[in-house]
Structure formats: structure tokens, C-alpha cells
Design a protein around this motif. Structure first.
Motif, PDB file in Angstrom:
ATOM      1  N   SER A   1       0.811  -1.219   0.000  1.00  0.00           N
ATOM      2  CA  SER A   1       0.000   0.000   0.000  1.00  0.00           C
ATOM      3  C   SER A   1       0.847   1.274   0.000  1.00  0.00           C
ATOM      4  CB  SER A   1      -0.927   0.005   1.219  1.00  0.00           C
ATOM      5  OG  SER A   1      -0.165  -0.198   2.392  1.00  0.00           O
TER       6      SER A   1
ATOM      7  N   GLY B   1      -1.285   7.536   4.273  1.00  0.00           N
ATOM      8  CA  GLY B   1      -2.468   7.595   3.411  1.00  0.00           C
ATOM      9  C   GLY B   1      -2.381   8.718   2.391  1.00  0.00           C
TER      10      GLY B   1
ATOM     11  N   ASP C   1     -10.648   1.186  18.512  1.00  0.00           N
ATOM     12  CA  ASP C   1      -9.878   2.134  17.702  1.00  0.00           C
ATOM     13  C   ASP C   1      -9.081   3.035  18.640  1.00  0.00           C
ATOM     14  OD1 ASP C   1     -11.607   4.176  18.681  1.00  0.00           O
ATOM     15  OD2 ASP C   1     -13.086   3.613  17.165  1.00  0.00           O
TER      16      ASP C   1
ATOM     17  N   GLY D   1      -3.940   4.310   7.553  1.00  0.00           N
ATOM     18  CA  GLY D   1      -4.190   2.932   7.136  1.00  0.00           C
ATOM     19  C   GLY D   1      -2.978   2.200   6.573  1.00  0.00           C
TER      20      GLY D   1
ATOM     21  N   ARG E   1      -0.278   1.235   9.093  1.00  0.00           N
ATOM     22  CA  ARG E   1      -0.597   0.124   9.998  1.00  0.00           C
ATOM     23  C   ARG E   1      -0.370  -1.223   9.316  1.00  0.00           C
ATOM     24  NH1 ARG E   1      -5.809   2.828  13.147  1.00  0.00           N
ATOM     25  NH2 ARG E   1      -4.619   4.618  13.907  1.00  0.00           N
ATOM     26  N   ASP E   2      -0.535  -1.280   7.985  1.00  0.00           N
ATOM     27  CA  ASP E   2      -0.141  -2.493   7.243  1.00  0.00           C
ATOM     28  C   ASP E   2       1.376  -2.637   7.288  1.00  0.00           C
ATOM     29  OD1 ASP E   2      -2.763  -2.897   6.483  1.00  0.00           O
ATOM     30  OD2 ASP E   2      -2.516  -1.923   4.523  1.00  0.00           O
TER      31      ASP E   2
ATOM     32  N   GLY F   1      -8.054   8.355   9.488  1.00  0.00           N
ATOM     33  CA  GLY F   1      -8.103   7.272   8.515  1.00  0.00           C
ATOM     34  C   GLY F   1      -6.888   7.242   7.615  1.00  0.00           C
TER      35      GLY F   1
ATOM     36  N   ALA G   1      -2.070  -2.330  13.596  1.00  0.00           N
ATOM     37  CA  ALA G   1      -3.507  -2.011  13.731  1.00  0.00           C
ATOM     38  C   ALA G   1      -4.022  -2.564  15.064  1.00  0.00           C
ATOM     39  CB  ALA G   1      -4.279  -2.624  12.577  1.00  0.00           C
TER      40      ALA G   1
END
Ligand code: PBG
Ligand code: ZN
Length: 324
Positions: free
Chosen positions: A49, A275, A216, A202, A205-206, A199, A211
Motif C-alpha cells: 500500500s 495515506g 480504535d 491505514g 498500519r499495514d 483514517g 492495527a
């Protein structure tokens, strides 16, 4: 004939004139490049990602740190994936963990590079939260001694700057006290003072396998709707001894960057997060935008909003583009 005396276009007539009146400059000296380190040797793992970013073993991270320094980028921030996870996140202060080994190895191999250590527990806890749990709640005060251990371990490994990203109350004061107790008075603190529950984290966190396993982070990171509260967080962290104040994420929060810049006299950093990077890379890969142009425009907007320091995954590409 209508007489037009004031013509703003005169100052846009040529690149020479435009350069003379340009108000904001973007430089390779503004950047901090994030590095992800993993256990093992001679291995690189692409991060799907985050195209262009890789998780690296310590030996490979040292090679990349040299390249970063040779490009003129003054600093790297080290994130790690540990060998083991437990409820307290104890691999976060293990001197044999990839982060501590990477800090020491880069310090030795590239002495001029400024090394920032990210202090948090979420990559190291089995539950993926940024602190110690009490039931399903993150226990603020029980987390502080753990953060102190992480900060001291990274500083002892050779970090110049400690960057706590956990959002516990009182952690800057706790970390300052622990560093001073260990004769580490000259290690700076760059506080993630204003960190929103976003958000936009994301892909990170991968990349960092961090995560949360349930719930949350809204119980400790800030509500994206709040701006006054940002000023409260900044004031607290300055009072507790922060040397540099960070706002994170960057792009959706440039109004906050401007407010902070106008209010304080410390250096202001922004984190151009995963992100934000992933969106640009995805659109560029589709041929929908001009990547170089978009990246330089975006990074310039962060400087224009008042940032002195930009933590960005684009740093290596941008350094090459800025050279011409
Ligand atoms: C760990 C940490 C995060 C980031 C930096 N440190 C993730 C999070 O809080 O969930 C995000 C960085 C990025 O998205 O690029 N607390
Ligand atoms: Zn965390």
C-alpha cells in the motif's frame, strides 16, 4: 482607453522574475525520511500500500541511510517491527530489537545523519494499542513508565531526537525526566503534540503491523473536528519540555499547522502520512496526475502553512527532483 496601472502579471512574466518574488521555498533540508526496520539480515520487503517504500533489515537500512544522507536529506525517523509481541510491548525497549540495532548501526555508519526514534507501543503490543491495557481501556499513567523505557533505550542506542507518538497525557514530562536521569539531557523531544485519530494512517498500519486488534484509537488520539484542543495539546507539551512540535496528519490539517505556527516559537514539524502518500502514488500509477508536480506542490503547501520540518515518504524522490 481604460488604464490598467496595477498588473500582478508583471511579476509572473518569466521564471527569473517569479523566482525573485517567490515567498516560500522547499528544500531537501526540510525533510525527514521514515525507515521501517525488520528482524533478520539482507532482506527487503515491499509494502504493497506504499509503493516505493520497503521494510528493511538493519544492514539494508544502513545502506539506505547512506543514500539518504548523500542526497542531502538531513534526517531519518526509525520505525520497527519486532521479533516478538506481548501485552506490555516489551520488545519496544529491547536493545536487541531492530530499532535499537538500526539506530546504533546508522549512528556509526552515517555520523552526520540526524536520527529520530519513534516512541510508541502499538507495533510491539499483542493487542496493537499504543499503551498498557486495563480491561479494554488504555491506562494512561501505567503506560508512562513503559514509554520512558523505550525513550531511554533509543537514546542510549544513539538517537538524537525522541518522537513520542502515543498521545498519553504527561508523556513529554515523563520522557524528559527519564532522559535527564540517564544523563541524556542533550537528546531532544519532538512531540507528536497534535495527532488526530485519522483514517490516513491505514497504509502505515499495514507496513508496521500495528492495527489495534479491537476498538480504535479515538480514546487517545484527537477528534478531527477539533482545533482549540490542538492549541491546548501544544501548550501542554511545550510546558512539559518539548523541543519541536508536530502536527499529524499534514494535508487535511494545514489550518492547524498555520494556527500552531502563529502561536508558538518552537520549530513546527508536520507528518505527511502514509495515506496521503498512498493516494498520490495510486493516482500517479494510473496516469491521472503528474506525480512530480503534485508532490512538490503538496510539500510546498506544508511549508507555506508554516511547517519547518516535513516527515515524508516522498523525501528521496523529492530530493532528486529539487536538484533539477
Ligand atoms: C504509531 C504511529 C502511527 C504513525 C506514526 N506512528 C500510526 C498510528 O498512530 O496508528 C502513522 C504514520 C503514517 O501513517 O504514515 N503510533
Ligand atoms: Zn502507537
Amino acid at each position: 482607453m481604460f488604464e490598467q496601472k496595477i498588473r500582478p502579471r508583471r511579476l509572473r512574466i518569466s521564471e527569473g522574475v517569479r523566482a525573485m518574488v517567490r515567498e516560500t521555498s522547499l528544500s531537501v533540508k526540510d525533510f525527514i525520511y521514515p525507515l521501517f526496520v525488520i528482524p533478520g539480515e539482507n532482506r527487503e520487503e515491499p509494502i504493497p500500500s506504499m509503493p516505493g517504500c520497503r521494510r528493511l533489515t538493519v544492514d539494508k537500512a544502513v545502506e539506505l541511510a547512506k543514500k539518504v544522507y548523500d542526497l542531502g536529506i538531513p534526517s531519518v525517523e526509525i520505525f520497527g517491527l519486532p521479533e516478538y509481541k506481548d501485552a506490555e510491548g516489551s520488545s519496544a525497549w529491547d536493545m536487541k530489537s531492530p530499532v535499537q540495532r538500526a539506530i546504533a548501526a546508522i549512528r556509526k555508519a552515517v555520523p552526520g545523519l540526524v536520527i529520530v526514534g519513534d516512541v510508541c507501543l502499538c507495533q510491539y503490543t499483542s493487542h496493537g494499542h499504543c499503551g498498557k491495557l486495563c480491561g479494554e481501556m488504555v491506562d494512561n499513567d501505567a503506560t508512562l513508565p513503559l514509554l520512558q523505557k523505550v525513550a531511554v533505550s533509543q537514546a542510549e542506542a544513539g538517537a538524537d531526537i525522541i518522537a513520542p507518538s502515543d498521545m498519553m497525557d504527561g508523556r513529554v514530562a515523563a520522557i524528559r525526566a527519564a532522559l535527564d536521569d540517564h544523563s541524556l539531557q542533550n537528546v531532544s523531544i519532538m512531540s507528536y503534540a497534535v495527532k488526530y485519530a485519522s483514517g490516513y494512517y491505514g497504509p502505515f498500519r499495514d507496513a508496521a503491523d500495528s492495527a489495534p486488534q479491537f476498538g480504535d484509537r479515538r480514546g487517545y488520539q484527537m477528534d478531527p473536528a477539533n482545533a482549540h484542543e490542538a492549541m491546548k495539546e501544544v501548550a501542554l507539551d511545550i510546558a512539559e519540555g518539548a523541543d519541536i512540535i508536530m502536527v499529524k496528519p499534514a494535508l487535511a490539517y494545514l489550518d492547524i499547522v498555520r494556527r500552531v505556527r502563529d502561536r508558538i516559537d518552537l520549530p513546527v514539524a508536520v507528518y505527511n502520512v502514509s495515506g496521503e502518500y498512498a493516494m498520490v502514488k495510486a493516482a500517479a500509477a494510473n496516469g491521472w496526475i503528474d506525480e512530480k508536480r503534485i508532490v512538490l506542490e503538496t510539500l510546498t503547501s506544508m511549508k507555506r502553512a508554516g511547517a519547518d520540518i516535513i516527515i515524508t515518504y516522498h523525501a528521496i524522490d523529492a530530493a532528486a527532483w529539487l536538484k533539477g
